[in-house]
Write a protein that holds these residues in place. Structure first.
Motif, PDB file in Angstrom:
ATOM      1  N   TYR A   1      -9.620   2.904   4.653  1.00 40.96           N
ATOM      2  CA  TYR A   1      -8.062   2.581   5.166  1.00 40.96           C
ATOM      3  C   TYR A   1      -8.292   2.114   6.525  1.00 40.96           C
TER       4      TYR A   1
ATOM      5  N   THR B   1      -6.268  -1.518   2.860  1.00 37.95           N
ATOM      6  CA  THR B   1      -7.194  -0.721   2.350  1.00 37.95           C
ATOM      7  C   THR B   1      -8.565  -1.798   1.939  1.00 37.95           C
TER       8      THR B   1
ATOM      9  N   GLU C   1     -11.775   3.084  10.915  1.00 41.32           N
ATOM     10  CA  GLU C   1     -11.777   2.972   9.453  1.00 41.32           C
ATOM     11  C   GLU C   1     -12.358   4.212   8.955  1.00 41.32           C
TER      12      GLU C   1
ATOM     13  N   ILE D   1      -6.288   7.402  11.369  1.00 43.42           N
ATOM     14  CA  ILE D   1      -6.944   6.149  10.829  1.00 43.42           C
ATOM     15  C   ILE D   1      -7.004   5.208  12.162  1.00 43.42           C
TER      16      ILE D   1
ATOM     17  N   VAL E   1      -0.956   0.413   6.613  1.00 39.72           N
ATOM     18  CA  VAL E   1      -2.488   0.615   6.483  1.00 39.72           C
ATOM     19  C   VAL E   1      -2.746  -0.705   5.387  1.00 39.72           C
TER      20      VAL E   1
ATOM     21  N   LEU F   1      -0.363   8.107   1.392  1.00 40.66           N
ATOM     22  CA  LEU F   1      -1.093   6.742   1.832  1.00 40.66           C
ATOM     23  C   LEU F   1      -0.590   5.941   1.000  1.00 40.66           C
TER      24      LEU F   1
ATOM     25  N   LYS G   1       0.714   2.420   2.663  1.00 34.75           N
ATOM     26  CA  LYS G   1       0.252   1.059   2.346  1.00 34.75           C
ATOM     27  C   LYS G   1       1.512   0.156   1.973  1.00 34.75           C
TER      28      LYS G   1
ATOM     29  N   TYR H   1     -11.863   7.436   5.045  1.00 37.08           N
ATOM     30  CA  TYR H   1     -11.290   7.329   3.718  1.00 37.08           C
ATOM     31  C   TYR H   1     -10.847   8.784   3.293  1.00 37.08           C
TER      32      TYR H   1
END
Lengths: 108, 250
Positions: A76, A61, A23, A19, A59, A50, A54, A25
């Motif tokens: 992300y 989103t 950016e 990541i 991270v 993930l 978060k 996914y």
């Protein structure tokens, strides 16, 4: 610690690294992992990780509409805290991997 | 592009599992949307659900569940609201039967049964959605879940007759206050849900019984009339709703 827990920690570090390159996914992350030889990882297993990352604040989103239409895709991005965690992981990994290497060298 | 049947099936079961585990609806939706996106990409490259989820869907669902916080808003708001709603029905029924009267056993028993039923439903739904049991086991669980409320109420009535515990009987003022409380709950539910049903249903259930009670008919005629009104009233109401719904959707 079970082997899956060890793998989980390593996988989290690898996801942080992926990541950090920009950016991205879920599906793209899995493709990158596979390219680097992580074929033992079940594709779906990155999502609970993930979710945890978060929750930890590593991270962020955002939902983005694809140009091709269809459903939105979740992207992300690393937070500052995530950058710090990535550096921590690199240090931890260096220690582990060099110790393991030294040990195996001695044996062999 | 449509997802394969297996993938849709898995997504649906994951939703049920997480909902029965008391997770936030919005978070469940976010997760399932993300997984759907992934499954689209995977299926386009000729992969199936097993490649994504692995051999144990149950384990995978548990992994998600562990990372998601409990929906405290639902557990501490919605469940007590449902309980208060059920309590209001119970109390109105008591008033119609000549006044509120309950024993210690009932006062403890009803909340315990309520929690027990929620527990059974949560366990049953999670088990069925994650473990995909054989058909007969699935039906057995539905059977238990369907029988549990009735069975435990009957058991409570039975034990209440067997053992006498201290009983509270409301006077006129208590009954009037209880009636106002129940009416306020029904009106509050109607305002909150923006539906007429929380008001109409109790009216359909209790007003005929009350009116019939005022007549000079014989007890058995009263009983038959009351029970038929209780069945027919809500049935007619739901039929009307159903027709309206169908008309507006076409």
């Amino acid at each position: 610690m079970s082997s899956s827990q060890l793998l989980k920690g390593i996988l989290e570090g690898c996801l942080l690294s992926i990541i950090s390159q920009g950016e991205t996914y879920g599906y793209e992350m899995i493709e990158k992992l596979n390219q680097h030889g992580f074929t033992m990882v079940k594709e779906g297993s990155i999502y609970p990780l993930l979710l945890r990352m978060k929750k930890e604040g590593w991270v962020e989103t955002s939902q983005k509409q694809l140009p091709s239409g269809g459903p939105k895709r979740k992207y992300y991005k690393l937070t500052e805290q995530g950058e710090v965690e990535l550096e921590e992981f690199k240090k931890r990994w260096d220690t582990i991997s060099s110790s393991v290497e030294r040990l195996l060298d001695k044996e062999g | 592009m449509e997802l394969s049947k297996e993938s849709e099936d898995f997504i649906g079961r994951l939703q049920v599992y997480l909902m029965a585990s008391g997770k936030k609806e919005k978070e469940i939706e976010e997760i399932t949307e993300e997984l759907k996106d992934h499954l689209h990409e995977a299926e386009r490259r000729g992969k199936g659900i097993e490649d994504v989820v692995g051999n144990s869907p149950k384990e995978y669902m548990e992994q998600f569940s562990q990372e998601m916080p409990l929906d405290k808003g639902m557990i501490f708001k919605v469940i007590p609201l449902i309980y208060i709603g059920a309590l209001a029905y119970l109390l109105i029924g008591e008033i119609m039967d000549g006044g509120v009267e309950f024993s210690l056993l009932e006062a403890v028993g009803y909340p315990v049964i309520f929690l027990f039923i929620i527990g059974i439903y949560s366990f049953g739904l999670r088990y069925i959605s994650s473990s995909r049991p054989a058909r007969w086991k699935e039906w057995l669980i539905y059977g238990i879940a369907g029988f549990a409320p009735m069975g435990s109420f009957v058991a409570l009535v039975f034990f209440n007759n067997q053992f006498s515990t201290p009983t509270v009987e409301f006077g006129t003022a208590g009954n009037v206050l209880t009636f106002l409380f129940a009416a306020a709950v029904f009106i509050g539910m109607a305002l909150w849900s923006k539906l007429w049903a929380p008001i109409i249903i109790p009216v359909l259930l209790f007003v005929p019984e009350y009116l019939i009670g005022l007549t000079e008919l014989s007890t058995s005629t009263k009983l038959i009339l009351t029970s038929s009104f209780i069945l027919i009233g809500p049935l007619v109401y739901f039929l009307i709703l159903f027709k309206k719904e169908n008309k507006s959707s076409t």
